[in-house]
Write a protein that holds these residues in place. Structure first.
Motif, mmCIF file in Angstrom:
data_model
loop_
_atom_site.group_PDB
_atom_site.id
_atom_site.type_symbol
_atom_site.label_atom_id
_atom_site.label_comp_id
_atom_site.label_asym_id
_atom_site.label_seq_id
_atom_site.Cartn_x
_atom_site.Cartn_y
_atom_site.Cartn_z
ATOM 1 N N ALA A 209 0.824 -1.211 0.000
ATOM 2 C CA ALA A 209 0.000 0.000 0.000
ATOM 3 C C ALA A 209 0.860 1.263 0.000
ATOM 4 C CB ALA A 209 -0.931 0.009 1.210
ATOM 5 N N GLY A 210 2.145 1.122 0.321
ATOM 6 C CA GLY A 210 3.020 2.280 0.398
ATOM 7 C C GLY A 210 3.915 2.486 -0.805
ATOM 8 N N VAL A 211 3.697 1.741 -1.885
ATOM 9 C CA VAL A 211 4.547 1.868 -3.078
ATOM 10 C C VAL A 211 4.433 3.278 -3.651
ATOM 11 C CG1 VAL A 211 4.905 1.039 -5.442
ATOM 12 C CG2 VAL A 211 4.445 -0.573 -3.618
ATOM 13 N N SER A 212 5.564 3.829 -4.044
ATOM 14 C CA SER A 212 5.572 5.175 -4.623
ATOM 15 C C SER A 212 5.075 5.146 -6.065
ATOM 16 C CB SER A 212 6.993 5.759 -4.580
ATOM 17 O OG SER A 212 7.818 5.116 -5.529
ATOM 18 N N SER A 213 4.785 6.318 -6.595
ATOM 19 C CA SER A 213 4.350 6.405 -7.993
ATOM 20 C C SER A 213 5.451 5.959 -8.943
ATOM 21 C CB SER A 213 3.912 7.839 -8.324
ATOM 22 O OG SER A 213 5.009 8.726 -8.173
ATOM 23 N N THR A 214 6.682 5.908 -8.448
ATOM 24 C CA THR A 214 7.810 5.448 -9.260
ATOM 25 C C THR A 214 8.085 3.958 -9.053
ATOM 26 O OG1 THR A 214 9.305 6.217 -7.509
ATOM 27 C CG2 THR A 214 8.928 7.720 -9.348
ATOM 28 N N GLY A 215 7.228 3.276 -8.275
ATOM 29 C CA GLY A 215 7.340 1.824 -8.101
ATOM 30 C C GLY A 215 8.300 1.368 -7.027
ATOM 31 N N LEU A 216 8.662 2.259 -6.102
ATOM 32 C CA LEU A 216 9.614 1.923 -5.051
ATOM 33 C C LEU A 216 8.907 1.576 -3.743
ATOM 34 C CD1 LEU A 216 12.200 4.762 -5.666
ATOM 35 C CD2 LEU A 216 12.101 2.501 -6.702
ATOM 36 N N TYR A 217 9.501 0.664 -3.001
ATOM 37 C CA TYR A 217 8.957 0.221 -1.730
ATOM 38 C C TYR A 217 9.731 0.827 -0.563
ATOM 39 C CZ TYR A 217 6.206 -3.373 -4.097
ATOM 40 O OH TYR A 217 5.300 -4.021 -4.888
ATOM 41 N N ASP A 218 9.042 1.027 0.525
ATOM 42 C CA ASP A 218 9.649 1.408 1.812
ATOM 43 C C ASP A 218 10.391 2.737 1.782
ATOM 44 O OD1 ASP A 218 8.771 -1.083 2.978
ATOM 45 O OD2 ASP A 218 10.457 -2.049 1.966
ATOM 46 N N MET A 219 9.966 3.657 0.933
ATOM 47 C CA MET A 219 10.564 4.993 0.979
ATOM 48 C C MET A 219 10.115 5.703 2.257
ATOM 49 S SD MET A 219 12.501 5.161 -1.683
ATOM 50 C CE MET A 219 12.941 6.858 -2.029
#
Length: 193
Positions: free
Chosen positions: A112-122
């Motif tokens: 649920a926290g994935v960024s719009s750029t597809g990154l996890y755990d930012m």
């Protein structure tokens, strides 16, 4: 506002399994917490590494630490949202004090926290080292194109928050001594395209 050239950044925080390969191939000493079962799961982010150790790993892998501007762009996306997923806090999207996990979780655990750029755990899980020296006023006079922080300083910039504090937005920046090692501080690598 700043301009950042195209770059690649790791989709996940660096894991203990990835760092183990580096240790085996370089004979470097293991980081703090390496033997602690609370922090040493293969798919948990590596923690207890200094800024220099993080840089050394990235260089060994043919990469580098992201600049602070690159990190923030990757976390907030081109839309500049406050959090990787949007502008409203979301407890199910990140591992922070509110989630009561009490340790870093395996990378990629918070879809649920994935960024719009597809990154996890930012957001949350572990703080992340960036390349830049810290100056609280740097962005008042920084260059427009590819800011890389001051030329020197006493502290480096860490971003994103960790499992041990309340949720912070992705514009939040914190200074940290480059020699610091703790259980809520890790990193991910980047490189230019």
């Amino acid at each position: 506002k700043v301009h950042v050239d195209s770059f690649y950044i790791d989709k996940y925080e660096l894991t203990n399994a990835e760092y183990r390969v580096y240790l085996e191939q370089t004979s470097k000493p293991a980081p703090k917490y390496w033997e602690n079962a609370k922090y040493n799961g293969s798919d948990q982010p590596v923690v207890g590494v200094t800024w220099e150790e993080a840089m050394n790993y990235c260089q060994w892998a043919g990469k580098r630490l992201p600049t602070e501007a690159e990190w923030e762009l990757a976390a907030r996306g081109r839309a500049g949202t406050l959090y990787p997923w949007g502008d409203v806090q979301s407890l199910p999207a990140t591992n922070t004090r509110e989630s009561k996990e009490g340790r870093p979780q395996p990378v990629g655990s918070y879809a649920a926290g994935v960024s719009s750029t597809g990154l996890y755990d930012m957001s949350g899980n572990v703080w992340e080292w960036t390349y830049d020296w810290y100056d609280k006023n740097y962005y008042q006079d920084s260059p427009y194109s590819n800011p890389r922080g001051p030329d020197s300083g006493k502290e480096k910039v860490i971003r994103g928050g960790g499992w041990n504090i309340s949720m912070v937005d992705m514009a939040f920046r914190r200074p940290e001594k480059p020699s610091q090692r703790y259980s809520a501080l890790g990193f991910r690598c980047a490189r230019l395209k």
